[in-house]
Write a protein that holds these residues in place. Sequence first.
Motif, PDB file in Angstrom:
ATOM      1  N   MET A  72       1.891  -2.473 -48.873  1.00 58.76           N
ATOM      2  CA  MET A  72       2.858  -1.833 -49.766  1.00 58.76           C
ATOM      3  C   MET A  72       4.255  -1.849 -49.141  1.00 58.76           C
ATOM      4  O   MET A  72       5.248  -2.030 -49.837  1.00 58.76           O
ATOM      5  CB  MET A  72       2.430  -0.390 -50.083  1.00 58.76           C
ATOM      6  CG  MET A  72       1.179  -0.249 -50.925  1.00 58.76           C
ATOM      7  SD  MET A  72       1.317  -0.995 -52.566  1.00 58.76           S
ATOM      8  CE  MET A  72       0.330  -2.466 -52.328  1.00 58.76           C
ATOM      9  N   MET A  73       4.314  -1.635 -47.818  1.00 60.49           N
ATOM     10  CA  MET A  73       5.611  -1.670 -47.127  1.00 60.49           C
ATOM     11  C   MET A  73       6.198  -3.083 -47.154  1.00 60.49           C
ATOM     12  O   MET A  73       7.396  -3.269 -47.348  1.00 60.49           O
ATOM     13  CB  MET A  73       5.433  -1.221 -45.676  1.00 60.49           C
ATOM     14  CG  MET A  73       4.918   0.179 -45.509  1.00 60.49           C
ATOM     15  SD  MET A  73       4.511   0.493 -43.774  1.00 60.49           S
ATOM     16  CE  MET A  73       3.572   2.012 -43.931  1.00 60.49           C
ATOM     17  N   MET A  74       5.345  -4.074 -46.972  1.00 60.56           N
ATOM     18  CA  MET A  74       5.812  -5.461 -46.879  1.00 60.56           C
ATOM     19  C   MET A  74       6.193  -6.037 -48.236  1.00 60.56           C
ATOM     20  O   MET A  74       6.855  -7.068 -48.306  1.00 60.56           O
ATOM     21  CB  MET A  74       4.735  -6.331 -46.213  1.00 60.56           C
ATOM     22  CG  MET A  74       4.586  -6.050 -44.732  1.00 60.56           C
ATOM     23  SD  MET A  74       3.509  -7.239 -43.902  1.00 60.56           S
ATOM     24  CE  MET A  74       1.939  -6.395 -44.001  1.00 60.56           C
ATOM     25  N   THR A  75       5.773  -5.367 -49.320  1.00 60.09           N
ATOM     26  CA  THR A  75       6.056  -5.894 -50.662  1.00 60.09           C
ATOM     27  C   THR A  75       6.970  -4.975 -51.457  1.00 60.09           C
ATOM     28  O   THR A  75       7.122  -5.144 -52.674  1.00 60.09           O
ATOM     29  CB  THR A  75       4.737  -6.122 -51.436  1.00 60.09           C
ATOM     30  OG1 THR A  75       3.921  -4.947 -51.368  1.00 60.09           O
ATOM     31  CG2 THR A  75       3.973  -7.296 -50.860  1.00 60.09           C
ATOM     32  N   TYR A  90      11.919  -4.594 -48.244  1.00 58.49           N
ATOM     33  CA  TYR A  90      10.631  -4.696 -47.555  1.00 58.49           C
ATOM     34  C   TYR A  90      10.818  -4.396 -46.072  1.00 58.49           C
ATOM     35  O   TYR A  90      11.924  -4.508 -45.527  1.00 58.49           O
ATOM     36  CB  TYR A  90      10.048  -6.099 -47.741  1.00 58.49           C
ATOM     37  CG  TYR A  90      11.086  -7.186 -47.638  1.00 58.49           C
ATOM     38  CD1 TYR A  90      11.522  -7.643 -46.392  1.00 58.49           C
ATOM     39  CD2 TYR A  90      11.658  -7.732 -48.788  1.00 58.49           C
ATOM     40  CE1 TYR A  90      12.492  -8.623 -46.298  1.00 58.49           C
ATOM     41  CE2 TYR A  90      12.636  -8.709 -48.699  1.00 58.49           C
ATOM     42  CZ  TYR A  90      13.052  -9.154 -47.445  1.00 58.49           C
ATOM     43  OH  TYR A  90      14.023 -10.110 -47.349  1.00 58.49           O
ATOM     44  N   PHE A  91       9.734  -3.992 -45.427  1.00 62.48           N
ATOM     45  CA  PHE A  91       9.818  -3.678 -43.996  1.00 62.48           C
ATOM     46  C   PHE A  91       8.433  -3.785 -43.376  1.00 62.48           C
ATOM     47  O   PHE A  91       7.418  -3.729 -44.081  1.00 62.48           O
ATOM     48  CB  PHE A  91      10.416  -2.289 -43.758  1.00 62.48           C
ATOM     49  CG  PHE A  91       9.674  -1.148 -44.396  1.00 62.48           C
ATOM     50  CD1 PHE A  91       8.851  -0.323 -43.641  1.00 62.48           C
ATOM     51  CD2 PHE A  91       9.797  -0.880 -45.755  1.00 62.48           C
ATOM     52  CE1 PHE A  91       8.166   0.738 -44.224  1.00 62.48           C
ATOM     53  CE2 PHE A  91       9.128   0.184 -46.348  1.00 62.48           C
ATOM     54  CZ  PHE A  91       8.301   0.986 -45.573  1.00 62.48           C
ATOM     55  N   ILE A  92       8.396  -3.953 -42.076  1.00 65.96           N
ATOM     56  CA  ILE A  92       7.147  -4.083 -41.326  1.00 65.96           C
ATOM     57  C   ILE A  92       7.165  -3.081 -40.181  1.00 65.96           C
ATOM     58  O   ILE A  92       8.081  -3.104 -39.356  1.00 65.96           O
ATOM     59  CB  ILE A  92       6.965  -5.515 -40.770  1.00 65.96           C
ATOM     60  CG1 ILE A  92       6.895  -6.537 -41.907  1.00 65.96           C
ATOM     61  CG2 ILE A  92       5.698  -5.592 -39.909  1.00 65.96           C
ATOM     62  CD1 ILE A  92       6.862  -7.988 -41.433  1.00 65.96           C
ATOM     63  N   LEU A  93       6.181  -2.187 -40.154  1.00 66.81           N
ATOM     64  CA  LEU A  93       6.090  -1.210 -39.069  1.00 66.81           C
ATOM     65  C   LEU A  93       5.072  -1.608 -38.010  1.00 66.81           C
ATOM     66  O   LEU A  93       5.069  -1.051 -36.917  1.00 66.81           O
ATOM     67  CB  LEU A  93       5.741   0.181 -39.626  1.00 66.81           C
ATOM     68  CG  LEU A  93       6.794   0.816 -40.542  1.00 66.81           C
ATOM     69  CD1 LEU A  93       6.385   2.234 -40.917  1.00 66.81           C
ATOM     70  CD2 LEU A  93       8.169   0.832 -39.893  1.00 66.81           C
ATOM     71  N   MET A  94       4.193  -2.555 -38.319  1.00 69.68           N
ATOM     72  CA  MET A  94       3.284  -3.058 -37.288  1.00 69.68           C
ATOM     73  C   MET A  94       4.068  -3.873 -36.265  1.00 69.68           C
ATOM     74  O   MET A  94       5.117  -4.437 -36.583  1.00 69.68           O
ATOM     75  CB  MET A  94       2.188  -3.928 -37.914  1.00 69.68           C
ATOM     76  CG  MET A  94       1.157  -3.141 -38.686  1.00 69.68           C
ATOM     77  SD  MET A  94      -0.276  -4.150 -39.162  1.00 69.68           S
ATOM     78  CE  MET A  94       0.353  -4.970 -40.618  1.00 69.68           C
ATOM     79  N   LYS A  95       3.553  -3.928 -35.056  1.00 69.55           N
ATOM     80  CA  LYS A  95       4.125  -4.736 -33.979  1.00 69.55           C
ATOM     81  C   LYS A  95       3.140  -5.856 -33.638  1.00 69.55           C
ATOM     82  O   LYS A  95       1.953  -5.778 -33.987  1.00 69.55           O
ATOM     83  CB  LYS A  95       4.376  -3.870 -32.747  1.00 69.55           C
ATOM     84  CG  LYS A  95       5.354  -2.716 -32.968  1.00 69.55           C
ATOM     85  CD  LYS A  95       6.762  -3.215 -33.203  1.00 69.55           C
ATOM     86  CE  LYS A  95       7.737  -2.044 -33.316  1.00 69.55           C
ATOM     87  NZ  LYS A  95       9.084  -2.494 -33.696  1.00 69.55           N
TER      88      LYS A  95
END
Length: 367
Positions: free
Chosen positions: A283-286, A290-295
């Motif tokens: 949901m964050m990536m789309t 958009y954003f990515i919190l995983m590393k």
Amino acid sequence: MIAANDFIPSSYTNTVESGNFQWSAPSNIALVKYWGKKENQIPANPSVSFTLNNCKTITKLAFAKKNISTAVHVTDNNFSFDLLFEGQPKEDFKPKIQKFLERIEIYLPFLKDYHFTIDTENTFPHSSGIASSASGMAALAMNLMSLEKALNPAMSEDYFYQKASLLARLGSGSACRSVKGQVVVWGNQANIPRSSDLFGVEFPHAIHTNFKNFQDTILLVDKGEKQVSSTVGHDLMHNHPFAERRFAQAHENLDALITIFESGDLDAFIKIVESEALTLHAMMMTSMPYFILMKPNTLQIINAIWKFRNETQIPVCFTLDAGANVHVLYPENVSEKVLQFIKDELVGYCQNGQYICDQIGNGAALV
């Protein structure tokens, strides 16, 4: 059905001049995630969580009627409080507490009558990458409810805990799941009696022994501040192209967990929990933006867990909050093997090799 207005008191039978309470409240880890909310901290979909045991906030609330206090710091709008974190003044926390008091004043009309000293500390390292808003707001809500109970001793235990959860929700949505354990549902769900958007309720159905004392080892992948706050992330679900299907999926997964908890089916549990974690981040990536919190190390850990599970058939899985850290979930009877795996293969992906061992707990407690 219980309405928010049911928690607005008409009058109090007692007067209290001064005193203090101290409560601890744990963090929690959602299995079915809520992402997206409506006005007044109402969730767009229901969620269910394990209440944790070791990761908690301990908050002492001292209070004195303003007319007998000798050193009152009266703010412009009449809320009066000092805030200490681990014994030291913490000015940058004050705006969040101010906003919280403004939100809950309708439910606790005595708030402007007192000067409060809020002294709070966490059992987990500060800036460890574990969200402390859930445990912190739950602990503060419990203290404020203890004061209201002193003003109204006839209050029932049910009302006390429901209202504490409602107040905690207005500070941080997931905080409403930290009031009572061990498995807590927040949000209206047809097959869960008494479930409510207003407060968390203890999961009412049978839970198999496979899930009793379930373990959660939290791998601290990144201890920095998130580049996108959860509040901003929730707001991005408005007009999200996949929002409605996601909300429906959460209802479906929560229904499926009712059967899974009763049967003890660990394989089915793993599928839902891992899917929920990845869906949250999808949901964050789309969203837009958009954003990515995983590393990168988050992904390394996930792949290592999958490989280990496939090779050993040990029922260990992961979940994620809105951040990079990984919660490794597993039954107590495989603890020794899983902890050895974590030490051998996963610690290297943690910042400074740090991880925290936790397990299911019972919710807030008067200290």
